[in-house]
Design a protein around this motif. Sequence first.
Motif, PDB file in Angstrom:
ATOM      1  N   PHE A   1     -38.297 -34.610  -8.895  1.00 42.95           N
ATOM      2  CA  PHE A   1     -37.169 -35.291  -8.373  1.00 42.95           C
ATOM      3  C   PHE A   1     -36.031 -34.315  -8.061  1.00 42.95           C
ATOM      4  N   ALA A   2     -36.154 -33.092  -8.094  1.00 46.44           N
ATOM      5  CA  ALA A   2     -35.267 -32.149  -7.799  1.00 46.44           C
ATOM      6  C   ALA A   2     -34.010 -32.588  -6.824  1.00 46.44           C
ATOM      7  N   GLY A   3     -34.622 -32.903  -5.806  1.00 48.81           N
ATOM      8  CA  GLY A   3     -33.738 -33.178  -4.461  1.00 48.81           C
ATOM      9  C   GLY A   3     -32.696 -34.182  -4.761  1.00 48.81           C
ATOM     10  N   PHE A   4     -33.326 -35.330  -5.436  1.00 48.69           N
ATOM     11  CA  PHE A   4     -32.274 -36.352  -5.885  1.00 48.69           C
ATOM     12  C   PHE A   4     -31.208 -35.924  -6.754  1.00 48.69           C
ATOM     13  N   TYR A   5     -31.546 -35.106  -7.594  1.00 54.64           N
ATOM     14  CA  TYR A   5     -30.671 -34.709  -8.734  1.00 54.64           C
ATOM     15  C   TYR A   5     -29.606 -33.712  -7.868  1.00 54.64           C
ATOM     16  N   VAL A   6     -29.869 -32.715  -7.199  1.00 52.95           N
ATOM     17  CA  VAL A   6     -29.097 -32.036  -6.288  1.00 52.95           C
ATOM     18  C   VAL A   6     -28.266 -32.704  -5.505  1.00 52.95           C
ATOM     19  N   ALA A   7     -28.608 -33.796  -4.754  1.00 52.87           N
ATOM     20  CA  ALA A   7     -27.700 -34.576  -3.906  1.00 52.87           C
ATOM     21  C   ALA A   7     -26.773 -35.334  -4.806  1.00 52.87           C
TER      22      ALA A   7
ATOM     23  N   LYS B   1     -24.585 -32.363  -6.692  1.00 52.84           N
ATOM     24  CA  LYS B   1     -23.891 -31.493  -5.580  1.00 52.84           C
ATOM     25  C   LYS B   1     -23.009 -32.169  -4.821  1.00 52.84           C
ATOM     26  N   GLY B   2     -22.892 -33.534  -4.935  1.00 52.89           N
ATOM     27  CA  GLY B   2     -21.878 -34.239  -4.049  1.00 52.89           C
ATOM     28  C   GLY B   2     -22.496 -34.607  -2.583  1.00 52.89           C
ATOM     29  N   TYR B   3     -23.833 -34.521  -2.327  1.00 51.20           N
ATOM     30  CA  TYR B   3     -24.415 -34.893  -1.040  1.00 51.20           C
ATOM     31  C   TYR B   3     -24.231 -36.117  -0.782  1.00 51.20           C
TER      32      TYR B   3
ATOM     33  N   VAL C   1     -25.247 -43.350  -6.041  1.00 50.14           N
ATOM     34  CA  VAL C   1     -26.767 -43.476  -6.051  1.00 50.14           C
ATOM     35  C   VAL C   1     -27.160 -43.481  -7.583  1.00 50.14           C
ATOM     36  N   SER C   2     -27.920 -44.291  -7.796  1.00 44.14           N
ATOM     37  CA  SER C   2     -28.371 -44.548  -9.377  1.00 44.14           C
ATOM     38  C   SER C   2     -29.643 -44.231  -9.427  1.00 44.14           C
ATOM     39  N   LEU C   3     -30.335 -43.241  -9.992  1.00 41.76           N
ATOM     40  CA  LEU C   3     -31.889 -42.873 -10.137  1.00 41.76           C
ATOM     41  C   LEU C   3     -32.199 -43.432 -11.502  1.00 41.76           C
ATOM     42  N   VAL C   4     -33.366 -44.428 -11.224  1.00 37.43           N
ATOM     43  CA  VAL C   4     -33.825 -45.134 -12.237  1.00 37.43           C
ATOM     44  C   VAL C   4     -35.304 -44.495 -12.626  1.00 37.43           C
ATOM     45  N   ALA C   5     -35.478 -43.942 -13.847  1.00 36.84           N
ATOM     46  CA  ALA C   5     -36.753 -43.373 -14.220  1.00 36.84           C
ATOM     47  C   ALA C   5     -37.811 -44.505 -14.192  1.00 36.84           C
ATOM     48  N   GLY C   6     -39.236 -43.750 -13.744  1.00 34.51           N
ATOM     49  CA  GLY C   6     -40.206 -44.740 -13.848  1.00 34.51           C
ATOM     50  C   GLY C   6     -41.156 -44.411 -14.831  1.00 34.51           C
TER      51      GLY C   6
ATOM     52  N   ARG D   1     -30.814 -37.980   4.916  1.00 34.98           N
ATOM     53  CA  ARG D   1     -30.027 -36.754   5.063  1.00 34.98           C
ATOM     54  C   ARG D   1     -29.556 -36.307   3.810  1.00 34.98           C
ATOM     55  N   ALA D   2     -29.076 -36.859   3.025  1.00 31.84           N
ATOM     56  CA  ALA D   2     -28.457 -36.208   1.601  1.00 31.84           C
ATOM     57  C   ALA D   2     -29.606 -35.792   0.954  1.00 31.84           C
ATOM     58  N   THR D   3     -30.687 -36.742   0.842  1.00 30.81           N
ATOM     59  CA  THR D   3     -31.762 -36.328  -0.056  1.00 30.81           C
ATOM     60  C   THR D   3     -32.331 -34.980   0.260  1.00 30.81           C
ATOM     61  N   LEU D   4     -32.626 -34.992   1.694  1.00 31.46           N
ATOM     62  CA  LEU D   4     -33.547 -33.647   2.280  1.00 31.46           C
ATOM     63  C   LEU D   4     -32.631 -32.491   2.009  1.00 31.46           C
ATOM     64  N   LYS D   5     -31.094 -32.632   2.082  1.00 27.43           N
ATOM     65  CA  LYS D   5     -30.240 -31.664   1.745  1.00 27.43           C
ATOM     66  C   LYS D   5     -30.427 -31.246   0.532  1.00 27.43           C
ATOM     67  N   GLY D   6     -30.537 -32.086  -0.335  1.00 31.16           N
ATOM     68  CA  GLY D   6     -30.985 -31.756  -1.528  1.00 31.16           C
ATOM     69  C   GLY D   6     -32.174 -31.043  -1.978  1.00 31.16           C
ATOM     70  N   TYR D   7     -33.389 -31.476  -1.528  1.00 34.59           N
ATOM     71  CA  TYR D   7     -34.629 -30.621  -1.672  1.00 34.59           C
ATOM     72  C   TYR D   7     -34.374 -29.300  -0.946  1.00 34.59           C
ATOM     73  N   GLN D   8     -33.934 -29.112   0.121  1.00 34.44           N
ATOM     74  CA  GLN D   8     -33.628 -27.654   0.916  1.00 34.44           C
ATOM     75  C   GLN D   8     -32.769 -26.806  -0.230  1.00 34.44           C
ATOM     76  N   TYR D   9     -31.917 -27.407  -0.873  1.00 31.61           N
ATOM     77  CA  TYR D   9     -31.136 -26.504  -1.969  1.00 31.61           C
ATOM     78  C   TYR D   9     -32.045 -26.177  -3.037  1.00 31.61           C
ATOM     79  N   ALA D  10     -32.732 -27.069  -3.442  1.00 31.42           N
ATOM     80  CA  ALA D  10     -33.641 -26.909  -4.579  1.00 31.42           C
ATOM     81  C   ALA D  10     -34.610 -25.881  -4.090  1.00 31.42           C
ATOM     82  N   ILE D  11     -35.181 -25.858  -3.030  1.00 33.78           N
ATOM     83  CA  ILE D  11     -35.941 -24.785  -2.554  1.00 33.78           C
ATOM     84  C   ILE D  11     -35.358 -23.298  -2.682  1.00 33.78           C
TER      85      ILE D  11
END
Length: 335
Positions: free
Chosen positions: A47-53, A56-58, A66-71, A245-255
């Motif tokens: 879930f790296a892209g969520f963490y980055v977004a 990093k303020g995306y 955004v609140s990320l709830v573990a599964g 948009r913010a989430t995919l920006k996060g994944y791009q940064y993670a890559i």
Amino acid sequence: MFNKIPQILGLIVVLSSVVVTACNPFVAAKEPDQITVQLSWFHTAEFAGFYVADQKGYYADENLKVSLVAGGPEADPIAAVLDGQAQFGVAAGDALIRARAADQDVVAVSSIFRQSPLVVMTLADSDIQRPQDLVGKTVGVISPNMDTTWDIQFLGMLKKLNIEPSAITFVPIEDYHGANELTSGRMQAASGFFSSNEPVQAQLDGQDITLLFYSDYGIEIYSNAIFTSGSTIREQPDLVERFIRATLKGYQYAIEHPEEIADLALKYDDTLDANLQSATMQAQIPLIDTGDAPIGTMDEEVWQITQDILLEQGIISTSVDLKTVYTNKFVEKAQ
């Protein structure tokens, strides 16, 4: 000269209102939209892209909080979204088609992995080099009922290759640490693993392994599709657009910065192994960015393969309109 006076006065009024608004502490900025995301699994570099977004303020740039709830094995992201506990969730593609077949209004709006990570893992010195070599062997499965998303894909691969399941002995996997089940001799192969999880741990443990990717044999199901409700898409399309948009920006940064991801993941679960998270991020880059389409894009062919597997195994009785199951429009707007 005089006929310009109204224009000048109008400009002064506009500028004055801007200054007053900017300086007035009683004119509040718009409150950010609150979003809850129900993840499919425990916190991990997946879930790296969520963490980055988030970090990093995306999300903040899109006026989102955004609140990320573990599964986990007991989590039900689809129920969480339909019940209003979450606005977005992460789930396997087959679960979303099953939901649509049951008249549940959920729609995939992106996918974390474009390529399936699912593999059969064996020790490199075994005589198993292809799926046909599983005949006569003991193979680990996720559930003894073989009804999970991971198991039905394994069965789908066997069927596609005309391998009779009765020719294989199935046992449920009990130890998910690396290759422990293989080195113990309890089984000769383990199915349903993410190539970025247990195999990575096995390699960190110094084990030489062989991986048989389901995708190499025509079995593709989106393992971690990002979805929301149909009503959210209809009523709040701008919210969906900003979130994707913010989430995919996060994944791009993670890559592009995989070395940063372990530290970010540990902010959500400080019990994680940093080395494993770093290796996981590296292993999943080619699954996220396949190079043939923008990250997050979903292909109709994959959804069709998913539906065919469900129909063949009698999990759904009739086809659903795949155009109701997913949309790429928010990924396209994010480009």
